[in-house]
Scaffold this motif. Structure first.
Motif, short mmCIF file in Angstrom:
data_model
loop_
_atom_site.label_atom_id
_atom_site.label_comp_id
_atom_site.label_asym_id
_atom_site.label_seq_id
_atom_site.Cartn_x
_atom_site.Cartn_y
_atom_site.Cartn_z
N ILE A 250 0.84 -1.20 0.00
CA ILE A 250 0.00 0.00 0.00
C ILE A 250 0.88 1.25 0.00
CG2 ILE A 250 -1.61 1.36 1.39
CD1 ILE A 250 -2.99 -1.22 2.17
N GLY A 251 2.03 1.17 0.66
CA GLY A 251 2.95 2.30 0.67
C GLY A 251 3.39 2.70 -0.72
N ALA A 252 3.42 1.72 -1.63
CA ALA A 252 3.87 1.99 -3.00
C ALA A 252 2.91 2.89 -3.75
CB ALA A 252 4.05 0.68 -3.76
N VAL A 253 1.63 2.92 -3.34
CA VAL A 253 0.66 3.78 -4.02
C VAL A 253 0.09 4.84 -3.08
CG1 VAL A 253 0.00 2.03 -5.70
CG2 VAL A 253 -1.21 2.12 -3.52
N ARG A 254 0.68 5.00 -1.91
CA ARG A 254 0.16 5.93 -0.91
C ARG A 254 0.16 7.38 -1.41
NH1 ARG A 254 -0.67 5.67 4.47
NH2 ARG A 254 -1.59 3.68 3.86
N ALA A 255 1.20 7.78 -2.13
CA ALA A 255 1.26 9.16 -2.62
C ALA A 255 0.10 9.45 -3.56
CB ALA A 255 2.59 9.41 -3.33
N PHE A 256 -0.21 8.50 -4.43
CA PHE A 256 -1.32 8.68 -5.36
C PHE A 256 -2.63 8.69 -4.59
CE2 PHE A 256 -4.51 7.56 -8.44
CZ PHE A 256 -4.09 8.20 -9.59
N ASP A 257 -2.75 7.85 -3.59
CA ASP A 257 -3.94 7.78 -2.76
C ASP A 257 -4.20 9.13 -2.11
OD1 ASP A 257 -6.02 6.89 -1.05
OD2 ASP A 257 -4.57 6.49 0.53
N ARG A 258 -3.16 9.77 -1.61
CA ARG A 258 -3.32 11.08 -0.97
C ARG A 258 -3.82 12.11 -1.96
NH1 ARG A 258 2.49 10.55 1.95
NH2 ARG A 258 1.82 9.44 3.84
N ALA A 259 -3.28 12.07 -3.16
CA ALA A 259 -3.68 13.04 -4.18
C ALA A 259 -5.15 12.87 -4.54
CB ALA A 259 -2.81 12.88 -5.43
N VAL A 260 -5.60 11.62 -4.67
CA VAL A 260 -7.01 11.35 -4.99
C VAL A 260 -7.90 11.81 -3.85
CG1 VAL A 260 -8.71 9.52 -5.35
CG2 VAL A 260 -6.53 9.44 -6.56
N ARG A 261 -7.50 11.52 -2.62
CA ARG A 261 -8.30 11.88 -1.46
C ARG A 261 -8.42 13.39 -1.32
NH1 ARG A 261 -6.01 8.90 3.28
NH2 ARG A 261 -6.60 7.13 2.00
N LYS A 262 -7.33 14.10 -1.57
CA LYS A 262 -7.36 15.56 -1.50
C LYS A 262 -8.33 16.13 -2.52
CE LYS A 262 -2.75 16.64 0.32
NZ LYS A 262 -1.43 17.21 -0.01
N GLN A 263 -8.29 15.59 -3.73
CA GLN A 263 -9.17 16.10 -4.77
C GLN A 263 -10.63 15.81 -4.45
OE1 GLN A 263 -7.92 15.33 -8.74
NE2 GLN A 263 -9.84 15.97 -9.65
N ALA A 264 -10.90 14.62 -3.94
CA ALA A 264 -12.28 14.27 -3.59
C ALA A 264 -12.81 15.19 -2.50
CB ALA A 264 -12.35 12.82 -3.13
N LEU A 265 -11.98 15.47 -1.49
CA LEU A 265 -12.42 16.29 -0.36
C LEU A 265 -12.34 17.78 -0.63
CD1 LEU A 265 -10.93 14.23 2.61
CD2 LEU A 265 -13.32 14.39 1.89
N SER A 266 -12.00 18.16 -1.85
CA SER A 266 -12.01 19.58 -2.21
C SER A 266 -13.45 20.05 -2.43
CB SER A 266 -11.18 19.82 -3.48
OG SER A 266 -11.77 19.16 -4.60
N ASN A 267 -14.38 19.10 -2.52
CA ASN A 267 -15.79 19.41 -2.70
C ASN A 267 -16.53 19.13 -1.39
OD1 ASN A 267 -18.53 19.48 -3.36
ND2 ASN A 267 -18.21 18.57 -5.38
N HIS A 268 -17.16 20.15 -0.81
CA HIS A 268 -17.84 19.98 0.46
C HIS A 268 -18.94 18.94 0.40
CE1 HIS A 268 -16.56 23.92 2.65
NE2 HIS A 268 -15.59 23.43 1.91
N GLN A 269 -19.54 18.73 -0.77
CA GLN A 269 -20.59 17.73 -0.89
C GLN A 269 -20.07 16.31 -0.67
OE1 GLN A 269 -22.32 18.38 -4.74
NE2 GLN A 269 -23.39 20.25 -4.13
N GLU A 270 -18.75 16.16 -0.78
CA GLU A 270 -18.14 14.84 -0.60
C GLU A 270 -17.95 14.51 0.88
OE1 GLU A 270 -16.32 11.21 -1.90
OE2 GLU A 270 -17.72 12.65 -2.77
N PHE A 271 -17.98 15.50 1.76
CA PHE A 271 -17.70 15.28 3.17
C PHE A 271 -18.64 14.24 3.79
CE2 PHE A 271 -15.92 19.85 3.85
CZ PHE A 271 -14.87 19.55 3.01
N GLU A 272 -19.94 14.41 3.59
CA GLU A 272 -20.92 13.51 4.21
C GLU A 272 -20.83 12.11 3.63
OE1 GLU A 272 -23.79 12.05 6.69
OE2 GLU A 272 -22.75 13.97 6.81
N ARG A 273 -20.66 12.02 2.30
CA ARG A 273 -20.53 10.69 1.68
C ARG A 273 -19.32 9.95 2.23
NH1 ARG A 273 -22.37 13.44 -3.17
NH2 ARG A 273 -20.21 13.91 -3.75
N ALA A 274 -18.19 10.68 2.33
CA ALA A 274 -16.96 10.07 2.85
C ALA A 274 -17.17 9.60 4.29
CB ALA A 274 -15.80 11.05 2.77
N TYR A 275 -17.86 10.43 5.09
CA TYR A 275 -18.11 10.06 6.49
C TYR A 275 -18.93 8.78 6.58
CZ TYR A 275 -20.45 9.76 10.96
OH TYR A 275 -20.96 9.29 12.14
#
Length: 220
Positions: free
Chosen positions: A157-182
């Motif tokens: 998982i560490g091998a793709v962790r950097a990409f995972d962070r980038a995807v997560r940041k982009q997803a959470l840039s939209n406030h509408q995503e907060f509740e779905r993620a929770y």
């Protein structure tokens, strides 16, 4: 290539910071496949000596992200997983297994700790605090890895962790995503703490699949 970062403000060592930044840039496509990575240029971008750059490139070479050719130079590999879809397939399998193992191995005390962490995520979600949600979500996934107690899964998982962070940041840039993620993280937590391996794995896989799909569609 512009990869500036305030090294002095980072908790990580300079070596690790250079490595993590380069790795994220490669995995997210900021540095394109086949690009020539020049040690001196990178060092100047970061404002550091070439020593941590050499070490970072050596680690990236070992992971297959770059290829170093004697007397020619170092280039970004043309054979890496660089799309959201490809890396999500890997994460689906790896983090799904981690969630399954966590559901099998979790202790009562770890259940309490994970549930308490989910309460922090709930509070941050109610406050619409994206930065805190991002940090808590990353910690949540890390906690699951620790509960899973499998060094091989952690390494992969560490091998793709950097990409995972980038995807997560982009997803959470939209406030509408907060509740779905929770809600998705809460379901994962519920399945793990109820010691339901099948449910935990499926909940994790569904979460990663939907997040990747959301980010992909938002780019269209």
């Amino acid at each position: 290539m512009e990869l500036r970062v305030d090294i002095s403000s980072q908790v990580l060592s300079i070596r690790d910071m250079v490595y993590d930044t380069l790795k994220e840039a490669i995995l997210t496509g900021q540095i394109e496949q086949g690009a020539h990575l020049k040690e001196r240029d990178i060092a100047e971008n970061f404002g550091v000596s070439t020593t941590p750059v050499k070490e970072a490139l050596r680690r990236l070479d070992q992971e297959g992200l770059v290829i170093t050719k004697p007397r020619v130079g170092t280039y970004v590999s043309n054979r890496i997983m660089s799309s959201i879809e490809e890396i999500s397939w890997a994460r689906l399998a790896l983090e799904g297994v981690a969630a399954r193992l966590a559901a099998i191995k979790i202790t009562d005390r770890e259940c309490e700790t994970l549930q308490a962490h989910m309460e922090k995520i709930r509070e941050a979600t109610l406050d619409n605090n994206g930065e805190v949600i991002y940090q808590l979500n990353e910690a949540f996934h890390q906690m699951i890895l620790e509960i899973a107690s499998n060094d091989y899964i952690v390494q992969q998982i560490g091998a793709v962790r950097a990409f995972d962070r980038a995807v997560r940041k982009q997803a959470l840039s939209n406030h509408q995503e907060f509740e779905r993620a929770y809600q998705e993280h809460k379901l994962i937590c519920d399945k793990i703490t109820s010691k339901d391996p099948d449910g935990a794995e499926e909940a994790m896989r569904s979460h990663i699949r939907r997040t990747a799909s959301y980010v992909t569609q938002s780019k269209l």
